[in-house]
Design a protein around this motif. Structure first.
Motif, PDB file in Angstrom:
ATOM      1  N   MET A   1      -7.343   3.289  -1.129  1.00  0.00           N
ATOM      2  CA  MET A   1      -6.006   3.405  -0.548  1.00  0.00           C
ATOM      3  C   MET A   1      -5.735   2.306   0.479  1.00  0.00           C
ATOM      4  O   MET A   1      -4.629   1.780   0.553  1.00  0.00           O
ATOM      5  N   HIS A   2      -6.739   1.930   1.241  1.00  0.00           N
ATOM      6  CA  HIS A   2      -6.557   0.855   2.222  1.00  0.00           C
ATOM      7  C   HIS A   2      -6.491  -0.517   1.551  1.00  0.00           C
ATOM      8  O   HIS A   2      -5.839  -1.424   2.065  1.00  0.00           O
ATOM      9  N   SER A   3      -7.139  -0.657   0.411  1.00  0.00           N
ATOM     10  CA  SER A   3      -7.151  -1.935  -0.298  1.00  0.00           C
ATOM     11  C   SER A   3      -5.863  -2.216  -1.067  1.00  0.00           C
ATOM     12  O   SER A   3      -5.586  -3.360  -1.411  1.00  0.00           O
ATOM     13  N   TYR A   4      -5.101  -1.173  -1.356  1.00  0.00           N
ATOM     14  CA  TYR A   4      -3.874  -1.298  -2.145  1.00  0.00           C
ATOM     15  C   TYR A   4      -2.683  -0.818  -1.320  1.00  0.00           C
ATOM     16  O   TYR A   4      -2.326   0.361  -1.363  1.00  0.00           O
ATOM     17  N   PRO A   5      -2.056  -1.713  -0.571  1.00  0.00           N
ATOM     18  CA  PRO A   5      -0.967  -1.297   0.324  1.00  0.00           C
ATOM     19  C   PRO A   5       0.362  -1.007  -0.367  1.00  0.00           C
ATOM     20  O   PRO A   5       1.269  -0.456   0.249  1.00  0.00           O
ATOM     21  N   LEU A   6       0.481  -1.344  -1.646  1.00  0.00           N
ATOM     22  CA  LEU A   6       1.716  -1.068  -2.382  1.00  0.00           C
ATOM     23  C   LEU A   6       1.436   0.002  -3.436  1.00  0.00           C
ATOM     24  O   LEU A   6       0.542  -0.155  -4.261  1.00  0.00           O
ATOM     25  N   LEU A   7       2.202   1.090  -3.377  1.00  0.00           N
ATOM     26  CA  LEU A   7       2.076   2.172  -4.350  1.00  0.00           C
ATOM     27  C   LEU A   7       3.424   2.370  -5.016  1.00  0.00           C
ATOM     28  O   LEU A   7       4.439   2.544  -4.328  1.00  0.00           O
ATOM     29  N   ILE A   8       3.420   2.327  -6.347  1.00  0.00           N
ATOM     30  CA  ILE A   8       4.666   2.454  -7.095  1.00  0.00           C
ATOM     31  C   ILE A   8       4.562   3.664  -8.011  1.00  0.00           C
ATOM     32  O   ILE A   8       3.691   3.718  -8.893  1.00  0.00           O
ATOM     33  N   ASN A   9       5.446   4.639  -7.787  1.00  0.00           N
ATOM     34  CA  ASN A   9       5.455   5.840  -8.619  1.00  0.00           C
ATOM     35  C   ASN A   9       6.283   5.595  -9.868  1.00  0.00           C
ATOM     36  O   ASN A   9       7.505   5.495  -9.814  1.00  0.00           O
ATOM     37  N   CYS A  10       5.600   5.550 -11.000  1.00  0.00           N
ATOM     38  CA  CYS A  10       6.259   5.387 -12.305  1.00  0.00           C
ATOM     39  C   CYS A  10       6.166   6.674 -13.118  1.00  0.00           C
ATOM     40  O   CYS A  10       6.400   6.663 -14.321  1.00  0.00           O
ATOM     41  N   THR A  11       5.815   7.767 -12.460  1.00  0.00           N
ATOM     42  CA  THR A  11       5.749   9.054 -13.146  1.00  0.00           C
ATOM     43  C   THR A  11       7.084   9.775 -12.963  1.00  0.00           C
ATOM     44  O   THR A  11       7.862   9.422 -12.072  1.00  0.00           O
ATOM     45  N   PRO A  12       7.334  10.812 -13.755  1.00  0.00           N
ATOM     46  CA  PRO A  12       8.555  11.600 -13.554  1.00  0.00           C
ATOM     47  C   PRO A  12       8.412  12.647 -12.450  1.00  0.00           C
ATOM     48  O   PRO A  12       9.359  13.385 -12.171  1.00  0.00           O
ATOM     49  N   LEU A  13       7.250  12.716 -11.807  1.00  0.00           N
ATOM     50  CA  LEU A  13       7.004  13.737 -10.783  1.00  0.00           C
ATOM     51  C   LEU A  13       7.963  13.580  -9.607  1.00  0.00           C
ATOM     52  O   LEU A  13       7.996  12.543  -8.954  1.00  0.00           O
ATOM     53  N   GLY A  14       8.750  14.623  -9.370  1.00  0.00           N
ATOM     54  CA  GLY A  14       9.709  14.612  -8.279  1.00  0.00           C
ATOM     55  C   GLY A  14      11.146  14.457  -8.724  1.00  0.00           C
ATOM     56  O   GLY A  14      12.071  14.558  -7.930  1.00  0.00           O
ATOM     57  N   THR A  15      11.336  14.215 -10.035  1.00  0.00           N
ATOM     58  CA  THR A  15      12.684  14.067 -10.578  1.00  0.00           C
ATOM     59  C   THR A  15      13.414  15.407 -10.538  1.00  0.00           C
ATOM     60  O   THR A  15      12.819  16.450 -10.783  1.00  0.00           O
ATOM     61  N   HIS A  16      14.718  15.351 -10.265  1.00  0.00           N
ATOM     62  CA  HIS A  16      15.545  16.552 -10.276  1.00  0.00           C
ATOM     63  C   HIS A  16      15.447  17.214 -11.648  1.00  0.00           C
ATOM     64  O   HIS A  16      15.476  16.517 -12.646  1.00  0.00           O
ATOM     65  N   PRO A  17      15.256  18.473 -11.798  1.00  0.00           N
ATOM     66  CA  PRO A  17      15.328  19.517 -10.775  1.00  0.00           C
ATOM     67  C   PRO A  17      13.977  19.865 -10.150  1.00  0.00           C
ATOM     68  O   PRO A  17      13.906  20.704  -9.261  1.00  0.00           O
ATOM     69  N   ASN A  18      12.896  19.226 -10.565  1.00  0.00           N
ATOM     70  CA  ASN A  18      11.552  19.541 -10.046  1.00  0.00           C
ATOM     71  C   ASN A  18      11.228  18.687  -8.825  1.00  0.00           C
ATOM     72  O   ASN A  18      10.231  17.969  -8.799  1.00  0.00           O
ATOM     73  N   VAL A  19      12.087  18.772  -7.826  1.00  0.00           N
ATOM     74  CA  VAL A  19      12.028  17.866  -6.681  1.00  0.00           C
ATOM     75  C   VAL A  19      10.820  18.084  -5.769  1.00  0.00           C
ATOM     76  O   VAL A  19      10.528  17.230  -4.940  1.00  0.00           O
ATOM     77  N   HIS A  20      10.117  19.190  -5.924  1.00  0.00           N
ATOM     78  CA  HIS A  20       8.968  19.448  -5.047  1.00  0.00           C
ATOM     79  C   HIS A  20       7.658  18.923  -5.630  1.00  0.00           C
ATOM     80  O   HIS A  20       6.621  18.976  -4.975  1.00  0.00           O
ATOM     81  N   ASN A  21       7.700  18.393  -6.847  1.00  0.00           N
ATOM     82  CA  ASN A  21       6.506  17.794  -7.451  1.00  0.00           C
ATOM     83  C   ASN A  21       6.318  16.385  -6.912  1.00  0.00           C
ATOM     84  O   ASN A  21       7.282  15.714  -6.538  1.00  0.00           O
ATOM     85  N   TYR A  22       5.079  15.920  -6.904  1.00  0.00           N
ATOM     86  CA  TYR A  22       4.773  14.570  -6.425  1.00  0.00           C
ATOM     87  C   TYR A  22       3.393  14.160  -6.937  1.00  0.00           C
ATOM     88  O   TYR A  22       2.569  15.024  -7.265  1.00  0.00           O
ATOM     89  N   PRO A  23       3.139  12.862  -7.007  1.00  0.00           N
ATOM     90  CA  PRO A  23       1.823  12.401  -7.470  1.00  0.00           C
ATOM     91  C   PRO A  23       0.704  12.888  -6.548  1.00  0.00           C
ATOM     92  O   PRO A  23       0.862  12.925  -5.317  1.00  0.00           O
ATOM     93  N   ASN A  24      -0.405  13.247  -7.149  1.00  0.00           N
ATOM     94  CA  ASN A  24      -1.557  13.785  -6.422  1.00  0.00           C
ATOM     95  C   ASN A  24      -2.442  12.640  -5.921  1.00  0.00           C
ATOM     96  O   ASN A  24      -3.430  12.277  -6.551  1.00  0.00           O
ATOM     97  N   ILE A  25      -2.042  12.081  -4.801  1.00  0.00           N
ATOM     98  CA  ILE A  25      -2.813  11.009  -4.168  1.00  0.00           C
ATOM     99  C   ILE A  25      -3.200  11.457  -2.756  1.00  0.00           C
ATOM    100  O   ILE A  25      -2.558  12.361  -2.208  1.00  0.00           O
ATOM    101  N   PRO A  26      -4.207  10.829  -2.146  1.00  0.00           N
ATOM    102  CA  PRO A  26      -4.593  11.221  -0.786  1.00  0.00           C
ATOM    103  C   PRO A  26      -3.641  10.610   0.266  1.00  0.00           C
ATOM    104  O   PRO A  26      -3.886   9.539   0.806  1.00  0.00           O
ATOM    105  N   TYR A  27      -2.566  11.315   0.539  1.00  0.00           N
ATOM    106  CA  TYR A  27      -1.535  10.823   1.459  1.00  0.00           C
ATOM    107  C   TYR A  27      -2.070  10.630   2.870  1.00  0.00           C
ATOM    108  O   TYR A  27      -1.493   9.865   3.647  1.00  0.00           O
ATOM    109  N   GLU A  28      -3.171  11.280   3.199  1.00  0.00           N
ATOM    110  CA  GLU A  28      -3.729  11.128   4.550  1.00  0.00           C
ATOM    111  C   GLU A  28      -4.191   9.696   4.826  1.00  0.00           C
ATOM    112  O   GLU A  28      -4.369   9.311   5.980  1.00  0.00           O
TER     113      GLU A  28
END
Length: 135
Positions: A57-84
Motif C-alpha cells: 500500500m505504501h509502494s503504490y500511492p495511486l489506487l484506481i477502482n475499476c470494479t462496480p463495487l459502490g455503484t448505485h443502488p449498492n452504494v455501501h459496497n467497496y473494494p476490500n483493501i486495507p484502508y488503514e
C-alpha cells in the motif's frame, strides 16, 4: 486523472480486471506509471486483495477502482483493501460517478487521501465520441 498526479506517483494499483481496467492500464502506461492489477481471482502477474499489506500500500500511492463495487443502488459496497494504510500521499480514483462520492472515496478521504470520481472521465469520453461520430 492527470490533474491529480504529482511527481511522486510512479506506481498504481488497478482494482479489478474487467474491460475498463485494461483501458486504465494503457493510460497509465502512456503516463509512465507502473501498474499492477488486483483481482479476487488473480492471474500469475496479478495481486490478490489478500496480498495487499502495508508495504504494498505504501509502494503504490495511486489506487484506481475499476470494479462496480459502490455503484448505485449498492452504494455501501467497496473494494476490500486495507484502508488503514491509506495516507495523505495517496490518490484514490473511482471510475464510478453515481454516487458522486463512493464509500471507497470516503474511506480514502478519512485518511487524508486525494479522491476523485469518474464523472470527468465520462464527460471527456462523451465529448470525444461526439467528435468521432460527427467529424
Amino acid at each position: 486523472l492527470k490533474p491529480l498526479l504529482n511527481k511522486n506517483i510512479k506506481k498504481a494499483l488497478i482494482l479489478g480486471t474487467g474491460g475498463a481496467s485494461k483501458a486504465i492500464a494503457y493510460a497509465l502506461q502512456q503516463l509512465q506509471i507502473e501498474s499492477v492489477f488486483v483481482s479476487r481471482n488473480p492471474d500469475f502477474n496479478e495481486l490478490s486483495y489478500n496480498d495487499l499489506d502495508e508495504d504494498i500500500m505504501h509502494s503504490y500511492p495511486l489506487l484506481i477502482n475499476c470494479t462496480p463495487l459502490g455503484t448505485h443502488p449498492n452504494v455501501h459496497n467497496y473494494p476490500n483493501i486495507p484502508y488503514e494504510y491509506i495516507s495523505k500521499n495517496h490518490v484514490l480514483y473511482d471510475l464510478i460517478y453515481n454516487p458522486s462520492e463512493t464509500t471507497f472515496m470516503k474511506k480514502g478521504k478519512e485518511n487524508g487521501a486525494t479522491v476523485s470520481n469518474g464523472l470527468q472521465m465520462l464527460t471527456l469520453q462523451a465529448e470525444r465520441a461526439w467528435e468521432i461520430w460527427n467529424s
